[in-house]
Motif scaffolding. Structure first.
Motif, PDB file in Angstrom:
ATOM      1  N   ASN A 112      25.800  37.911  39.516  1.00 22.22           N
ATOM      2  CA  ASN A 112      26.032  36.949  38.425  1.00 22.22           C
ATOM      3  C   ASN A 112      24.943  35.884  38.396  1.00 22.22           C
ATOM      4  N   ARG A 155      33.095  39.251  37.735  1.00 23.70           N
ATOM      5  CA  ARG A 155      32.309  39.232  38.968  1.00 23.70           C
ATOM      6  C   ARG A 155      31.498  40.517  39.018  1.00 23.70           C
ATOM      7  N   THR A 186      38.741  33.774  37.071  1.00 16.71           N
ATOM      8  CA  THR A 186      38.207  33.765  35.715  1.00 16.71           C
ATOM      9  C   THR A 186      36.869  34.483  35.718  1.00 16.71           C
ATOM     10  N   ASP A 187      36.409  34.894  34.593  1.00 15.66           N
ATOM     11  CA  ASP A 187      35.088  35.498  34.427  1.00 15.66           C
ATOM     12  C   ASP A 187      35.007  36.889  35.065  1.00 15.66           C
ATOM     13  N   TRP A 244      28.192  31.083  38.832  1.00 13.13           N
ATOM     14  CA  TRP A 244      29.547  31.276  39.336  1.00 13.13           C
ATOM     15  C   TRP A 244      29.987  29.990  40.001  1.00 13.13           C
ATOM     16  N   TYR A 275      36.204  29.861  40.903  1.00 21.58           N
ATOM     17  CA  TYR A 275      36.476  31.171  40.308  1.00 21.58           C
ATOM     18  C   TYR A 275      36.975  32.168  41.355  1.00 21.58           C
TER      19      TYR A 275
END
Length: 169
Positions: free
Chosen positions: A99, A150, A147-148, A102, A106
């Motif tokens: 990523n 990875r 969230t998001d 980050w 998270y």
């Protein structure tokens, strides 16, 4: 940081543009292959074109020197996934956290279990542009990100064995 920003951005673009499959190709355990995760197998030439290995710091390359590249898989992890502990028998694993950004809140860390799968003696916080190298015999899993998405690239190496043939006359 392992790579400069330009190299990291190039790797991340390739990860984002990869063709993903549904399943779990991170282990040889057949029962887990039907789990609905996203992965993309990569071939060695993709990393050669990126100059990935040539750009790694010497101390990282020293850890995999003399080993044979076996495979590379990009794994995408989203908040709904739950990973079970698994290992990679007879392999050395190099994880690259791909990523661009980050935040620690998270989560999404890599958890390393004891041999009985009862405790987690080590945890690698997910930090972009980080390499983690470990003995594939060690059971590990992904902590569920909050969230998001990875993104990691999982490289597997095996120790090259040279077989000598002796002829006695």
């Amino acid at each position: 940081n392992v790579f400069d920003y330009k190299m990291l951005a190039n790797i991340y673009d390739r990860v984002a543009q990869s063709q993903y499959h549904i399943g779990w190709n991170d282990t040889g355990i057949i029962e887990k292959r039907n789990m609905a995760y996203l992965y993309s197998p990569w071939i060695l030439e993709q990393f050669t074109n990126l100059k990935f290995f040539e750009s790694l710091p010497t101390e990282v390359m020293d850890k995999i020197a003399g080993m044979k590249f076996q495979r590379a898989v990009t794994n995408l992890t989203v908040p709904t996934y739950t990973f079970t502990p698994h290992n990679h028998e007879n392999q050395t694993v190099l994880l690259f956290y791909a990523n661009m950004e980050w935040c620690p809140e998270y989560a999404g860390e890599t958890l390393f279990y004891d041999e009985y799968l009862k405790s987690i003696p080590f945890c690698s916080i997910y930090t972009p542009n980080r390499v983690v190298i470990f003995d594939g015999e060690v059971y590990h899993a992904v902590g569920k990100p909050k969230t998001d998405v990875r993104c990691i690239i999982n490289f597997n190496f095996i120790i090259s064995i040279i077989i000598f043939i002796y002829q006695y006359t």
